[in-house]
Design an enzyme around this catalytic site. Structure first.
Site, PDB file in Angstrom:
ATOM      1  N   ASP A   1      46.612  26.645  47.698  1.00  0.00           N
ATOM      2  CA  ASP A   1      45.291  27.155  47.320  1.00  0.00           C
ATOM      3  C   ASP A   1      44.557  26.022  46.591  1.00  0.00           C
ATOM      4  O   ASP A   1      44.817  25.744  45.419  1.00  0.00           O
ATOM      5  CB  ASP A   1      45.480  28.386  46.427  1.00  0.00           C
ATOM      6  CG  ASP A   1      44.159  29.000  45.974  1.00  0.00           C
ATOM      7  OD1 ASP A   1      43.149  28.267  45.863  1.00  0.00           O
ATOM      8  OD2 ASP A   1      44.137  30.209  45.708  1.00  0.00           O
TER       9      ASP A   1
ATOM     10  N   GLU B   1      50.061  30.000  35.005  1.00  0.00           N
ATOM     11  CA  GLU B   1      49.208  30.605  36.028  1.00  0.00           C
ATOM     12  C   GLU B   1      49.730  32.018  36.181  1.00  0.00           C
ATOM     13  O   GLU B   1      50.703  32.255  36.880  1.00  0.00           O
ATOM     14  CB  GLU B   1      49.290  29.792  37.323  1.00  0.00           C
ATOM     15  CG  GLU B   1      48.143  30.113  38.258  1.00  0.00           C
ATOM     16  CD  GLU B   1      48.346  31.412  39.040  1.00  0.00           C
ATOM     17  OE1 GLU B   1      48.082  32.504  38.461  1.00  0.00           O
ATOM     18  OE2 GLU B   1      48.759  31.330  40.197  1.00  0.00           O
TER      19      GLU B   1
ATOM     20  N   GLU C   1      49.829  42.809  38.246  1.00  0.00           N
ATOM     21  CA  GLU C   1      51.087  42.099  37.960  1.00  0.00           C
ATOM     22  C   GLU C   1      51.420  42.099  36.471  1.00  0.00           C
ATOM     23  O   GLU C   1      52.560  41.857  36.097  1.00  0.00           O
ATOM     24  CB  GLU C   1      51.123  40.662  38.490  1.00  0.00           C
ATOM     25  CG  GLU C   1      50.940  40.561  39.989  1.00  0.00           C
ATOM     26  CD  GLU C   1      51.099  39.161  40.516  1.00  0.00           C
ATOM     27  OE1 GLU C   1      51.871  38.375  39.949  1.00  0.00           O
ATOM     28  OE2 GLU C   1      50.433  38.852  41.523  1.00  0.00           O
TER      29      GLU C   1
ATOM     30  N   HIS D   1      43.369  32.391  47.367  1.00  0.00           N
ATOM     31  CA  HIS D   1      44.330  33.373  47.879  1.00  0.00           C
ATOM     32  C   HIS D   1      44.196  34.707  47.144  1.00  0.00           C
ATOM     33  O   HIS D   1      44.742  35.712  47.592  1.00  0.00           O
ATOM     34  CB  HIS D   1      45.764  32.838  47.773  1.00  0.00           C
ATOM     35  CG  HIS D   1      46.334  32.865  46.401  1.00  0.00           C
ATOM     36  ND1 HIS D   1      45.940  31.998  45.397  1.00  0.00           N
ATOM     37  CD2 HIS D   1      47.251  33.678  45.831  1.00  0.00           C
ATOM     38  CE1 HIS D   1      46.615  32.275  44.293  1.00  0.00           C
ATOM     39  NE2 HIS D   1      47.423  33.274  44.535  1.00  0.00           N
TER      40      HIS D   1
HETATM   41  C1  LIG Z   1      51.865  32.859  40.041  1.00  0.00           C
HETATM   42  S1  LIG Z   1      53.399  32.082  39.915  1.00  0.00           S
HETATM   43  C2  LIG Z   1      52.931  30.502  39.304  1.00  0.00           C
HETATM   44  C3  LIG Z   1      53.949  29.436  39.579  1.00  0.00           C
HETATM   45  C4  LIG Z   1      53.554  28.049  39.122  1.00  0.00           C
HETATM   46  N1  LIG Z   1      53.333  28.015  37.690  1.00  0.00           N
HETATM   47  C5  LIG Z   1      52.330  27.583  39.823  1.00  0.00           C
HETATM   48  O1  LIG Z   1      51.263  27.528  39.182  1.00  0.00           O
HETATM   49  O2  LIG Z   1      52.390  27.273  41.021  1.00  0.00           O
HETATM   50  C6  LIG Z   1      54.128  32.854  38.512  1.00  0.00           C
HETATM   51  C7  LIG Z   1      55.578  32.511  38.289  1.00  0.00           C
HETATM   52  O3  LIG Z   1      55.959  33.046  37.035  1.00  0.00           O
HETATM   53  C8  LIG Z   1      57.249  33.591  37.116  1.00  0.00           C
HETATM   54  N2  LIG Z   1      57.325  34.609  36.055  1.00  0.00           N
HETATM   55  C9  LIG Z   1      56.596  35.736  35.946  1.00  0.00           C
HETATM   56  N3  LIG Z   1      56.883  36.403  34.815  1.00  0.00           N
HETATM   57  C10 LIG Z   1      57.827  35.676  34.185  1.00  0.00           C
HETATM   58  C11 LIG Z   1      58.542  35.841  32.966  1.00  0.00           C
HETATM   59  N4  LIG Z   1      58.332  36.895  32.192  1.00  0.00           N
HETATM   60  N5  LIG Z   1      59.452  34.899  32.621  1.00  0.00           N
HETATM   61  C12 LIG Z   1      59.669  33.826  33.428  1.00  0.00           C
HETATM   62  N6  LIG Z   1      59.025  33.621  34.594  1.00  0.00           N
HETATM   63  C13 LIG Z   1      58.123  34.523  34.971  1.00  0.00           C
HETATM   64  C14 LIG Z   1      57.334  34.134  38.532  1.00  0.00           C
HETATM   65  O4  LIG Z   1      58.666  34.276  38.966  1.00  0.00           O
HETATM   66  C15 LIG Z   1      56.554  33.078  39.302  1.00  0.00           C
HETATM   67  O5  LIG Z   1      57.379  32.060  39.799  1.00  0.00           O
END
Ligand SMILES: C[S@@+](CC[C@H](N)C(=O)[O-])C[C@H]1O[C@@H](n2cnc3c(N)ncnc32)[C@H](O)[C@@H]1O
Length: 380
Positions: free
Chosen positions: A48, A140, A149, A318
């Protein structure tokens, strides 16, 4: 998850920020988190360009926030934001990821020779212990229509535990927007619903004739189920700006440095919109969000960066927009005033999904007032 679905994010009950939400970790993982463990899903986010450019510019045009500093990346996924933070000069980056994607992040960090700065930690942010407090929290966390979410809960939890006084949040601010739209999709969904009900009636007759059982008592629940599916579920759309037919309103503003979980549990806004197009159809409402990277009052950004998911011809994301359709559409014209009452709550069954109530009153400039409407929608 389809190609337009943002994955389900992981987490657990969070312990801070006010209004902590109790969550069954196993269910949350199975329903939601698991998709983030797939590279295809991380790749979708990494592809994206609007998202990537915004975070890239926010970091590299504000290196003063990163040089020699400690950074926490909440939900590091592939590790991209952690690696950029390190490349911008961070002394230490803690990259926390709940899923096994952490293994891929670790491999990427090593392959890019950043292992002396970036430490990948696999675990829920809520459970992880860091050896120190940090200067910057980057994440993010945004879902469809910003809050789907509910991942910002985890960022709030991290901030309250690990951000130094005077530290900065990336992004620092977020806003939700809504505007009236026109769209052919409502007609299609209505005809899909009618088709499904016609099919039900034929099925009922067959069942009675061939198998001797009268199913008619189930007509109402079947119709409700199909209405929810076809008419009450908000839709992912990449709207063309021409489909926006009235003024857009901000329905929520979040200061990421100070917001509590209680502040984001519910979104409630009464707003007015003015139709800007002659002779058109009000088919529903489109919702989108933007986030800003401004640093903080005491430690501002040198270059403020905006990431917007507004309808756009060249810069779609996205996230697209969330569309809430009215059935039937209403004829409107330039100058007509629409008064909207919008409420969004978390679903009781799954705190990462949202339920919306949307009331709408139209005052046509001719003086006519069509009957007001009030509808329920699900952001699934
Ligand atoms: C939208 S993705 C962003 C990934 C990366 N930071 C990026 O910008 O490409 C969010 C990520 O946060 C992780 N995540 C969500 N809640 C979390 C939590 N409470 N503790 C650790 N990881 C978490 C998810 O598994 C996912 O890989």
């Amino acid at each position: 998850m389809g190609s337009h679905q943002k994955g389900e994010r992981g987490g657990s009950s969070n312990g801070s920020g006010g209004g902590a939400v109790a969550v069954d970790k196993g269910v949350d993982f199975a329903q939601y988190f698991c998709t983030y463990a797939f590279l295809y899903h991380q790749k979708e986010m990494l592809s994206d360009r609007v998202r990537m450019d915004a975070y890239f510019n926010a970091i590299f045009e504000n290196k003063h926030h990163f040089k020699g500093k400690t950074v926490l990346d909440v939900g590091t996924g592939s590790g991209i934001l952690a690696m950029w933070s390190a490349q911008a000069g961070a002394r230490k980056v803690y990259a926390v990821e709940a899923t096994t994607m952490s293994g891929h992040a670790q491999a990427l960090v090593k392959a890019n020779n950043l292992q002396d700065v970036v430490e990948v930690l696999e675990g829920s942010m809520e459970d992880v212990t860091l050896p120190e407090q940090v200067d910057v929290i980057i994440s993010e966390w945004m879902g469809y229509f910003l809050l789907r979410e509910s991942m910002f809960d985890s960022v709030i939890c991290a901030r309250d535990r690990w951000l130094k006084p005077g530290g900065v949040m990336y992004p620092s601010h977020a806003r939700m927007w809504m505007a009236p739209i026109r769209s052919g999709l409502g007609d299609q969904k209505k005809s899909d619903y009618d088709g499904s009900m016609n099919d039900w009636h034929a099925f009922m007759e067959d069942t009675k004739e061939y198998y001797g059982v009268d199913m008619s008592v189930l007509t109402k629940p079947f119709s409700e189920e199909q209405m929810k599916y076809y008419l009450q579920t908000s839709l992912w759309q990449n709207l063309h700006p021409h489909q926006v037919i009235g003024t857009a309103a901000i329905i929520k503003e979040i200061d990421c440095l100070t917001a509590t979980v209680n502040d984001i549990l519910k979104v409630k806004s009464d707003f007015l919109s003015s139709i800007t197009l002659e002779n058109t159809r009000l088919c529903g409402f489109g919702g989108w969000f933007d986030v800003h990277f401004r640093g903080s009052k005491v430690n501002p950004a040198q270059q403020e960066i905006e990431l917007t998911t507004a309808p756009s011809v060249d810069n779609s994301t996205h996230w697209g927009q969330q569309v809430f359709l009215l059935h039937p559409p209403v004829h409107v014209s330039e100058g007509d005033a629409i008064s909207v009452s919008f409420t969004m709550d978390r679903s009781k069954e799954n705190h990462r999904l949202m339920e919306v109530e949307l009331g709408c009153e139209i005052k046509q400039s001719s003086g006519k007032q069509p009957p007001p409407s009030r509808n329920k929608f699900y952001i699934e």
